[in-house]
Design a protein around this motif. Structure first.
Motif, PDB file in Angstrom:
ATOM      1  N   ARG A 111       2.119 -10.678  -4.851  1.00 32.29           N
ATOM      2  CA  ARG A 111       1.502  -9.499  -4.236  1.00 32.29           C
ATOM      3  C   ARG A 111       2.025  -9.293  -2.819  1.00 32.29           C
ATOM      4  O   ARG A 111       2.318  -8.160  -2.417  1.00 32.29           O
ATOM      5  N   ALA A 112       2.155 -10.378  -2.072  1.00 32.46           N
ATOM      6  CA  ALA A 112       2.644 -10.274  -0.698  1.00 32.46           C
ATOM      7  C   ALA A 112       4.073  -9.740  -0.659  1.00 32.46           C
ATOM      8  O   ALA A 112       4.452  -9.015   0.273  1.00 32.46           O
ATOM      9  N   ALA A 113       4.871 -10.094  -1.670  1.00 34.63           N
ATOM     10  CA  ALA A 113       6.254  -9.601  -1.709  1.00 34.63           C
ATOM     11  C   ALA A 113       6.289  -8.082  -1.823  1.00 34.63           C
ATOM     12  O   ALA A 113       7.188  -7.432  -1.288  1.00 34.63           O
ATOM     13  N   ARG A 114       5.295  -7.490  -2.504  1.00 31.80           N
ATOM     14  CA  ARG A 114       5.238  -6.031  -2.611  1.00 31.80           C
ATOM     15  C   ARG A 114       5.062  -5.390  -1.247  1.00 31.80           C
ATOM     16  O   ARG A 114       5.516  -4.265  -1.015  1.00 31.80           O
ATOM     17  N   GLN A 115       4.395  -6.084  -0.347  1.00 35.84           N
ATOM     18  CA  GLN A 115       4.090  -5.492   0.955  1.00 35.84           C
ATOM     19  C   GLN A 115       5.335  -5.252   1.804  1.00 35.84           C
ATOM     20  O   GLN A 115       5.278  -4.513   2.787  1.00 35.84           O
ATOM     21  N   SER A 116       6.450  -5.861   1.425  1.00 33.78           N
ATOM     22  CA  SER A 116       7.692  -5.621   2.159  1.00 33.78           C
ATOM     23  C   SER A 116       8.124  -4.155   2.061  1.00 33.78           C
ATOM     24  O   SER A 116       8.926  -3.688   2.865  1.00 33.78           O
ATOM     25  N   LEU A 117       7.571  -3.414   1.077  1.00 33.40           N
ATOM     26  CA  LEU A 117       7.855  -1.983   0.965  1.00 33.40           C
ATOM     27  C   LEU A 117       7.498  -1.245   2.251  1.00 33.40           C
ATOM     28  O   LEU A 117       8.133  -0.255   2.615  1.00 33.40           O
ATOM     29  N   LEU A 118       6.467  -1.735   2.940  1.00 37.56           N
ATOM     30  CA  LEU A 118       5.936  -1.022   4.096  1.00 37.56           C
ATOM     31  C   LEU A 118       6.660  -1.370   5.387  1.00 37.56           C
ATOM     32  O   LEU A 118       6.389  -0.758   6.420  1.00 37.56           O
ATOM     33  N   SER A 119       7.550  -2.341   5.344  1.00 40.39           N
ATOM     34  CA  SER A 119       8.239  -2.772   6.564  1.00 40.39           C
ATOM     35  C   SER A 119       9.729  -2.476   6.517  1.00 40.39           C
ATOM     36  O   SER A 119      10.476  -2.948   7.370  1.00 40.39           O
ATOM     37  N   GLY A 120      10.172  -1.708   5.536  1.00 38.02           N
ATOM     38  CA  GLY A 120      11.586  -1.375   5.435  1.00 38.02           C
ATOM     39  C   GLY A 120      11.989  -0.281   6.410  1.00 38.02           C
ATOM     40  O   GLY A 120      11.172   0.225   7.198  1.00 38.02           O
ATOM     41  N   ASP A 121      13.244   0.102   6.347  1.00 40.74           N
ATOM     42  CA  ASP A 121      13.759   1.146   7.238  1.00 40.74           C
ATOM     43  C   ASP A 121      13.149   2.509   6.932  1.00 40.74           C
ATOM     44  O   ASP A 121      12.954   3.326   7.841  1.00 40.74           O
ATOM     45  N   GLU A 122      12.867   2.766   5.657  1.00 43.38           N
ATOM     46  CA  GLU A 122      12.272   4.043   5.255  1.00 43.38           C
ATOM     47  C   GLU A 122      11.059   3.774   4.362  1.00 43.38           C
ATOM     48  O   GLU A 122      11.097   3.973   3.144  1.00 43.38           O
ATOM     49  N   PRO A 123       9.952   3.328   4.956  1.00 42.34           N
ATOM     50  CA  PRO A 123       8.765   3.025   4.145  1.00 42.34           C
ATOM     51  C   PRO A 123       8.170   4.292   3.554  1.00 42.34           C
ATOM     52  O   PRO A 123       8.318   5.389   4.131  1.00 42.34           O
ATOM     53  N   PRO A 124       7.508   4.193   2.412  1.00 43.09           N
ATOM     54  CA  PRO A 124       6.855   5.373   1.845  1.00 43.09           C
ATOM     55  C   PRO A 124       5.657   5.770   2.708  1.00 43.09           C
ATOM     56  O   PRO A 124       5.107   4.957   3.443  1.00 43.09           O
ATOM     57  N   PHE A 125       5.277   7.032   2.607  1.00 39.90           N
ATOM     58  CA  PHE A 125       4.042   7.473   3.242  1.00 39.90           C
ATOM     59  C   PHE A 125       2.902   7.134   2.298  1.00 39.90           C
ATOM     60  O   PHE A 125       2.938   7.496   1.117  1.00 39.90           O
ATOM     61  N   VAL A 126       1.898   6.435   2.803  1.00 40.34           N
ATOM     62  CA  VAL A 126       0.800   5.939   1.964  1.00 40.34           C
ATOM     63  C   VAL A 126      -0.507   6.601   2.395  1.00 40.34           C
ATOM     64  O   VAL A 126      -0.889   6.532   3.571  1.00 40.34           O
ATOM     65  N   TRP A 127      -1.168   7.246   1.447  1.00 37.20           N
ATOM     66  CA  TRP A 127      -2.465   7.891   1.709  1.00 37.20           C
ATOM     67  C   TRP A 127      -3.482   7.245   0.765  1.00 37.20           C
ATOM     68  O   TRP A 127      -3.340   7.321  -0.455  1.00 37.20           O
ATOM     69  N   VAL A 128      -4.490   6.611   1.334  1.00 36.42           N
ATOM     70  CA  VAL A 128      -5.454   5.858   0.537  1.00 36.42           C
ATOM     71  C   VAL A 128      -6.862   6.411   0.748  1.00 36.42           C
ATOM     72  O   VAL A 128      -7.291   6.636   1.886  1.00 36.42           O
ATOM     73  N   VAL A 129      -7.568   6.628  -0.354  1.00 33.88           N
ATOM     74  CA  VAL A 129      -8.990   6.946  -0.317  1.00 33.88           C
ATOM     75  C   VAL A 129      -9.750   5.683  -0.724  1.00 33.88           C
ATOM     76  O   VAL A 129      -9.568   5.180  -1.843  1.00 33.88           O
ATOM     77  N   LEU A 130     -10.549   5.169   0.184  1.00 30.65           N
ATOM     78  CA  LEU A 130     -11.339   3.964  -0.072  1.00 30.65           C
ATOM     79  C   LEU A 130     -12.751   4.350  -0.485  1.00 30.65           C
ATOM     80  O   LEU A 130     -13.448   5.055   0.249  1.00 30.65           O
ATOM     81  N   ASP A 131     -13.176   3.905  -1.646  1.00 27.77           N
ATOM     82  CA  ASP A 131     -14.573   4.081  -2.023  1.00 27.77           C
ATOM     83  C   ASP A 131     -15.446   3.238  -1.094  1.00 27.77           C
ATOM     84  O   ASP A 131     -15.040   2.151  -0.669  1.00 27.77           O
ATOM     85  N   GLU A 132     -16.630   3.732  -0.776  1.00 28.96           N
ATOM     86  CA  GLU A 132     -17.519   2.979   0.119  1.00 28.96           C
ATOM     87  C   GLU A 132     -17.822   1.592  -0.433  1.00 28.96           C
ATOM     88  O   GLU A 132     -18.056   0.643   0.333  1.00 28.96           O
ATOM     89  N   SER A 133     -17.801   1.435  -1.749  1.00 28.35           N
ATOM     90  CA  SER A 133     -18.081   0.115  -2.342  1.00 28.35           C
ATOM     91  C   SER A 133     -17.063  -0.923  -1.900  1.00 28.35           C
ATOM     92  O   SER A 133     -17.376  -2.120  -1.829  1.00 28.35           O
ATOM     93  N   VAL A 134     -15.829  -0.496  -1.596  1.00 30.21           N
ATOM     94  CA  VAL A 134     -14.806  -1.424  -1.106  1.00 30.21           C
ATOM     95  C   VAL A 134     -15.273  -2.075   0.185  1.00 30.21           C
ATOM     96  O   VAL A 134     -15.027  -3.259   0.426  1.00 30.21           O
ATOM     97  N   LEU A 135     -15.969  -1.310   1.024  1.00 31.82           N
ATOM     98  CA  LEU A 135     -16.428  -1.808   2.308  1.00 31.82           C
ATOM     99  C   LEU A 135     -17.745  -2.554   2.206  1.00 31.82           C
ATOM    100  O   LEU A 135     -18.012  -3.461   3.003  1.00 31.82           O
ATOM    101  N   ARG A 136     -18.573  -2.190   1.238  1.00 31.56           N
ATOM    102  CA  ARG A 136     -19.923  -2.759   1.152  1.00 31.56           C
ATOM    103  C   ARG A 136     -19.975  -4.061   0.362  1.00 31.56           C
ATOM    104  O   ARG A 136     -20.855  -4.887   0.590  1.00 31.56           O
ATOM    105  N   ARG A 137     -19.073  -4.240  -0.575  1.00 29.50           N
ATOM    106  CA  ARG A 137     -19.064  -5.487  -1.351  1.00 29.50           C
ATOM    107  C   ARG A 137     -18.205  -6.512  -0.621  1.00 29.50           C
ATOM    108  O   ARG A 137     -16.991  -6.364  -0.538  1.00 29.50           O
ATOM    109  N   GLN A 138     -18.837  -7.540  -0.119  1.00 29.08           N
ATOM    110  CA  GLN A 138     -18.141  -8.510   0.734  1.00 29.08           C
ATOM    111  C   GLN A 138     -17.209  -9.399  -0.081  1.00 29.08           C
ATOM    112  O   GLN A 138     -17.585  -9.963  -1.098  1.00 29.08           O
TER     113      GLN A 138
END
Length: 262
Positions: free
Chosen positions: A132-159
């Motif tokens: 999974r961590a290897a996938r994150q290298s997508l965001l540190s390249g020379d031309e990273p994709p633009f990422v738009w994320v909608v987080l459900d409130e449950s993501v924040l409320r469930r610890q």
């Protein structure tokens, strides 16, 4: 693929007349790490394939094998999506229950994996996280994709993990949202019901049609049929419209972070 990577590493090292200690002295990785890579006893560390290709003048073979080993780590039903994700110019996500893998901190990601794989040992958990961590290298390249994320409130409320782990995870997301390549929105419970039943990812390409990937526990489906994609996009657009605006979402996230730190 990891076995093949290790085989070529051992072969080229011996052709040069180098011991593991000799090679470790030339690279930024220790002898034990290289030994474990040669025997495929551990995931291939990020950065190592490029170092080996340069050191051995290997023509990119280590980078290619690393890419294949990365894809091999995913189940068949998600492999096509993993092939397409690095090619996307824009990534749109709805996260229903967990922070997206691309944005997870290590401590949050490991805690989430322990919950999702309750019978897995620490070695398997570390292996899955490395993938999974290897996938994150997508965001540190020379031309990273633009990422738009909608987080459900449950993501924040469930610890997941401790309150401190959650607070640091939110801070990590805010770092992305404050940068030029990402937007985050929060979909509060007060927005009511919506038509997107599970976590979903939309991938846009500069030279190919959009695809949609819907994911559940232990399964996933890649939608490429234009009619199915259009229906999924409409459901996502309506969900995105119901979420808090980006700046208001960041204020909401900062407030949640401070509550966890209190």
């Amino acid at each position: 693929m990891r076995d093949l990577f290790g085989f070529h590493l051992r072969r080229m090292r011996k052709e040069r007349g180098l011991s593991l200690a000799d090679l470790a002295a030339e690279l930024m990785h220790g002898k034990t790490v290289l030994a474990d890579v040669e025997t495929a006893h551990r995931p291939i560390p990020r950065g190592l394939p490029e170092e080996l290709d340069e050191f051995f003048d290997a023509g990119g073979i280590f980078g290619h094998l690393f890419k294949l080993s990365y894809l091999e780590a995913f189940p068949d039903w998600s492999r096509r999506f993993m092939e397409l994700e690095p090619l996307a110019s824009h990534v749109w996500k709805y996260a229903a229950s967990l922070f997206p893998g691309l944005w997870q901190t290590e401590e949050y990601g490991l805690a989430a994996l322990r919950l999702g794989l309750p019978r897995a040992g620490s070695e398997e958990i570390e292996r899955v996280w490395a993938t999974r961590a290897a996938r994150q290298s997508l965001l540190s390249g020379d031309e990273p994709p633009f990422v738009w994320v909608v987080l459900d409130e449950s993501v924040l409320r469930r610890q997941v993990g401790s309150p401190a782990v959650m607070a640091r995870q939110i801070a990590h997301v805010l770092d992305f949202a404050d940068g030029p390549h990402a937007v985050v929105q929060v979909l509060p419970f007060s927005a009511g019901a919506h038509g997107v039943g599970s976590s979903v990812t939309l991938l846009d390409f500069l030279d190919a049609p959009r695809v949609v990937y819907a994911e559940g526990y232990g399964t996933g489906q890649l939608l490429e049929n234009p009619a199915e994609v259009q229906a999924a996009v409409l459901a996502y657009d309506l969900l995105q419209a119901a979420a808090l605006p980006p700046e208001e979402s960041k204020l909401w996230l900062r407030s949640a972070m401070e509550e966890l730190r209190a």
